[in-house]
Design a protein around this motif. Sequence first.
Motif, PDB file in Angstrom:
ATOM      1  N   THR A 130      33.700 -23.361  20.406  1.00  7.33           N
ATOM      2  CA  THR A 130      34.877 -23.516  20.931  1.00  7.33           C
ATOM      3  C   THR A 130      35.657 -22.453  21.668  1.00  7.33           C
ATOM      4  O   THR A 130      36.445 -22.482  22.630  1.00  7.33           O
ATOM      5  N   ARG A 131      34.953 -21.295  21.271  1.00  9.92           N
ATOM      6  CA  ARG A 131      35.453 -20.048  21.859  1.00  9.92           C
ATOM      7  C   ARG A 131      34.546 -18.816  21.659  1.00  9.92           C
ATOM      8  O   ARG A 131      33.723 -18.719  20.672  1.00  9.92           O
ATOM      9  N   VAL A 132      34.249 -18.082  22.703  1.00 13.24           N
ATOM     10  CA  VAL A 132      33.478 -16.965  22.383  1.00 13.24           C
ATOM     11  C   VAL A 132      34.380 -15.746  23.218  1.00 13.24           C
ATOM     12  O   VAL A 132      34.668 -15.717  24.106  1.00 13.24           O
ATOM     13  N   ILE A 133      34.533 -14.694  22.016  1.00 13.26           N
ATOM     14  CA  ILE A 133      35.025 -13.488  22.092  1.00 13.26           C
ATOM     15  C   ILE A 133      34.066 -12.287  22.541  1.00 13.26           C
ATOM     16  O   ILE A 133      33.492 -11.888  21.614  1.00 13.26           O
ATOM     17  N   GLU A 134      33.936 -12.032  23.672  1.00 12.11           N
ATOM     18  CA  GLU A 134      33.240 -10.878  24.116  1.00 12.11           C
ATOM     19  C   GLU A 134      33.797  -9.498  24.045  1.00 12.11           C
ATOM     20  O   GLU A 134      32.881  -8.540  23.817  1.00 12.11           O
ATOM     21  N   LYS A 135      34.845  -9.388  24.464  1.00 10.63           N
ATOM     22  CA  LYS A 135      35.808  -7.967  24.408  1.00 10.63           C
ATOM     23  C   LYS A 135      36.715  -8.008  23.015  1.00 10.63           C
ATOM     24  O   LYS A 135      37.788  -7.874  22.981  1.00 10.63           O
ATOM     25  N   VAL A 136      35.916  -8.011  21.933  1.00  7.39           N
ATOM     26  CA  VAL A 136      36.337  -7.721  20.848  1.00  7.39           C
ATOM     27  C   VAL A 136      37.136  -6.388  20.569  1.00  7.39           C
ATOM     28  O   VAL A 136      36.592  -5.578  20.636  1.00  7.39           O
ATOM     29  N   LYS A 137      38.561  -6.716  20.136  1.00  9.31           N
ATOM     30  CA  LYS A 137      39.142  -5.365  19.698  1.00  9.31           C
ATOM     31  C   LYS A 137      38.966  -5.341  18.232  1.00  9.31           C
ATOM     32  O   LYS A 137      39.578  -5.906  17.428  1.00  9.31           O
ATOM     33  N   THR A 138      38.441  -3.986  17.890  1.00  6.83           N
ATOM     34  CA  THR A 138      38.088  -4.147  16.635  1.00  6.83           C
ATOM     35  C   THR A 138      39.099  -3.948  15.335  1.00  6.83           C
ATOM     36  O   THR A 138      39.157  -4.595  14.361  1.00  6.83           O
ATOM     37  N   LYS A 139      40.295  -3.438  15.639  1.00  6.05           N
ATOM     38  CA  LYS A 139      41.416  -3.345  14.799  1.00  6.05           C
ATOM     39  C   LYS A 139      42.290  -4.658  15.045  1.00  6.05           C
ATOM     40  O   LYS A 139      43.516  -4.703  14.283  1.00  6.05           O
ATOM     41  N   GLU A 140      42.129  -5.641  16.013  1.00  4.49           N
ATOM     42  CA  GLU A 140      42.814  -6.601  16.303  1.00  4.49           C
ATOM     43  C   GLU A 140      41.916  -7.970  16.258  1.00  4.49           C
ATOM     44  O   GLU A 140      42.445  -9.122  16.870  1.00  4.49           O
ATOM     45  N   ALA A 141      40.818  -7.983  15.743  1.00  2.00           N
ATOM     46  CA  ALA A 141      39.771  -9.152  15.778  1.00  2.00           C
ATOM     47  C   ALA A 141      40.275 -10.274  15.206  1.00  2.00           C
ATOM     48  O   ALA A 141      40.253 -11.319  15.832  1.00  2.00           O
ATOM     49  N   ALA A 142      41.115 -10.156  14.136  1.00  2.00           N
ATOM     50  CA  ALA A 142      41.618 -11.329  13.418  1.00  2.00           C
ATOM     51  C   ALA A 142      42.692 -12.241  14.704  1.00  2.00           C
ATOM     52  O   ALA A 142      42.635 -13.402  14.687  1.00  2.00           O
ATOM     53  N   LYS A 143      43.609 -11.252  15.049  1.00  2.00           N
ATOM     54  CA  LYS A 143      44.670 -11.734  16.037  1.00  2.00           C
ATOM     55  C   LYS A 143      44.211 -12.498  17.163  1.00  2.00           C
ATOM     56  O   LYS A 143      44.565 -13.382  17.545  1.00  2.00           O
ATOM     57  N   GLN A 144      42.857 -11.983  17.625  1.00  2.00           N
ATOM     58  CA  GLN A 144      42.225 -12.458  18.804  1.00  2.00           C
ATOM     59  C   GLN A 144      41.670 -13.877  18.532  1.00  2.00           C
ATOM     60  O   GLN A 144      41.842 -14.918  19.369  1.00  2.00           O
ATOM     61  N   ILE A 145      41.198 -13.903  17.223  1.00  2.00           N
ATOM     62  CA  ILE A 145      40.749 -15.325  16.767  1.00  2.00           C
ATOM     63  C   ILE A 145      42.126 -16.226  16.609  1.00  2.00           C
ATOM     64  O   ILE A 145      41.703 -17.514  17.125  1.00  2.00           O
ATOM     65  N   LEU A 146      42.908 -15.792  16.049  1.00  2.00           N
ATOM     66  CA  LEU A 146      44.041 -16.656  15.503  1.00  2.00           C
ATOM     67  C   LEU A 146      45.140 -17.120  16.794  1.00  2.00           C
ATOM     68  O   LEU A 146      45.566 -18.088  16.746  1.00  2.00           O
ATOM     69  N   GLU A 147      44.801 -16.411  17.930  1.00  2.00           N
ATOM     70  CA  GLU A 147      45.735 -16.579  19.130  1.00  2.00           C
ATOM     71  C   GLU A 147      45.259 -18.168  19.616  1.00  2.00           C
ATOM     72  O   GLU A 147      45.940 -18.798  20.269  1.00  2.00           O
ATOM     73  N   THR A 148      44.168 -18.447  19.305  1.00  2.00           N
ATOM     74  CA  THR A 148      43.565 -19.616  19.946  1.00  2.00           C
ATOM     75  C   THR A 148      43.464 -20.920  18.943  1.00  2.00           C
ATOM     76  O   THR A 148      43.103 -22.066  19.403  1.00  2.00           O
ATOM     77  N   VAL A 149      43.736 -20.614  17.729  1.00  2.00           N
ATOM     78  CA  VAL A 149      43.567 -21.722  16.647  1.00  2.00           C
ATOM     79  C   VAL A 149      44.560 -22.301  16.345  1.00  2.00           C
ATOM     80  O   VAL A 149      45.602 -22.010  16.600  1.00  2.00           O
ATOM     81  N   GLY A 197      34.001   1.514  14.202  1.00  2.00           N
ATOM     82  CA  GLY A 197      34.403   0.332  14.785  1.00  2.00           C
ATOM     83  C   GLY A 197      34.024  -0.956  13.991  1.00  2.00           C
ATOM     84  O   GLY A 197      34.744  -1.865  13.832  1.00  2.00           O
ATOM     85  N   CYS A 198      32.922  -0.952  13.440  1.00  2.00           N
ATOM     86  CA  CYS A 198      32.459  -2.035  12.574  1.00  2.00           C
ATOM     87  C   CYS A 198      33.334  -2.242  11.370  1.00  2.00           C
ATOM     88  O   CYS A 198      33.581  -3.261  10.866  1.00  2.00           O
ATOM     89  N   THR A 199      33.577  -1.180  10.822  1.00  2.00           N
ATOM     90  CA  THR A 199      34.328  -1.016   9.519  1.00  2.00           C
ATOM     91  C   THR A 199      35.944  -1.544   9.909  1.00  2.00           C
ATOM     92  O   THR A 199      36.479  -2.395   9.262  1.00  2.00           O
ATOM     93  N   ALA A 200      36.382  -1.011  10.948  1.00  2.00           N
ATOM     94  CA  ALA A 200      37.810  -1.499  11.475  1.00  2.00           C
ATOM     95  C   ALA A 200      37.721  -3.005  11.756  1.00  2.00           C
ATOM     96  O   ALA A 200      38.758  -3.724  11.183  1.00  2.00           O
ATOM     97  N   GLU A 201      36.758  -3.550  12.152  1.00  2.00           N
ATOM     98  CA  GLU A 201      36.645  -4.986  12.575  1.00  2.00           C
ATOM     99  C   GLU A 201      36.553  -6.021  11.279  1.00  2.00           C
ATOM    100  O   GLU A 201      37.166  -6.839  11.045  1.00  2.00           O
ATOM    101  N   ALA A 202      35.582  -5.555  10.695  1.00  2.00           N
ATOM    102  CA  ALA A 202      35.414  -6.288   9.236  1.00  2.00           C
ATOM    103  C   ALA A 202      36.653  -6.079   8.141  1.00  2.00           C
ATOM    104  O   ALA A 202      36.913  -7.164   7.739  1.00  2.00           O
ATOM    105  N   CYS A 203      37.198  -4.846   8.203  1.00  2.00           N
ATOM    106  CA  CYS A 203      38.355  -4.892   7.387  1.00  2.00           C
ATOM    107  C   CYS A 203      39.432  -5.633   7.879  1.00  2.00           C
ATOM    108  O   CYS A 203      40.072  -6.226   6.964  1.00  2.00           O
ATOM    109  N   ASP A 204      39.542  -5.677   9.197  1.00  2.00           N
ATOM    110  CA  ASP A 204      40.786  -6.325   9.784  1.00  2.00           C
ATOM    111  C   ASP A 204      40.583  -7.925   9.661  1.00  2.00           C
ATOM    112  O   ASP A 204      41.425  -8.734   9.078  1.00  2.00           O
ATOM    113  N   LEU A 205      39.481  -8.546   9.648  1.00  2.00           N
ATOM    114  CA  LEU A 205      39.233 -10.044   9.128  1.00  2.00           C
ATOM    115  C   LEU A 205      39.264 -10.052   7.801  1.00  2.00           C
ATOM    116  O   LEU A 205      39.818 -11.295   7.442  1.00  2.00           O
ATOM    117  N   ASN A 206      38.732  -9.235   6.928  1.00  2.00           N
ATOM    118  CA  ASN A 206      39.130  -9.298   5.444  1.00  2.00           C
ATOM    119  C   ASN A 206      40.588  -9.399   5.365  1.00  2.00           C
ATOM    120  O   ASN A 206      40.994 -10.174   4.343  1.00  2.00           O
TER     121      ASN A 206
END
Length: 150
Positions: free
Chosen positions: A131-150, A43-52
């Motif tokens: 400005t935002r706290v994401i508690e239900k992080v989707k590991t394969k869509e972490a960047a998408k969750q962040i970019l939805e609000t920026v 899970g951590c690898t999926a999240e970190a790689c998606d952000l990368n």
Amino acid sequence: MLKVGDQLPEFESINQDGETVKSSDFSGKKLILFFYPKANTPGCTAEACDLNDNFSQLKKEGYQLLGVSADPVKAQKKFHEKFGFQYPLLADENKEVIEKFGVWQLKKFMGKEFMGIVRTTFIFDEKGSCTRVIEKVKTKEAAKQILETV
């Protein structure tokens, strides 16, 4: 746990290269901090790689990015090099940063309770305000969750 409107806590930690990173290094900059349970796990690898993979888009939006876990420097370095991350990973072994953000919590897994890092992402503006706290992080869509609000 830190919430929207809270200020970026003062912190100091060591990155994967053994260099000191301070919250003051990000003064006047937008910052994303993502907390993950353990380097090199699925899970951590999926999240970190998606952000990368989406790092250039996050940078284009003006964001600095930091990953944080309680892994030792050696494990963070190995994780960082294995996947070629373009952003630093903090080795918060003493959990000072983790506890300041309130992500060291009681967790349940397969009927067992234990203390651990709750996967959470915090977004701060240039003034250091959350400005935002994401508690239900989707590991394969972490960047998408962040970019939805920026």
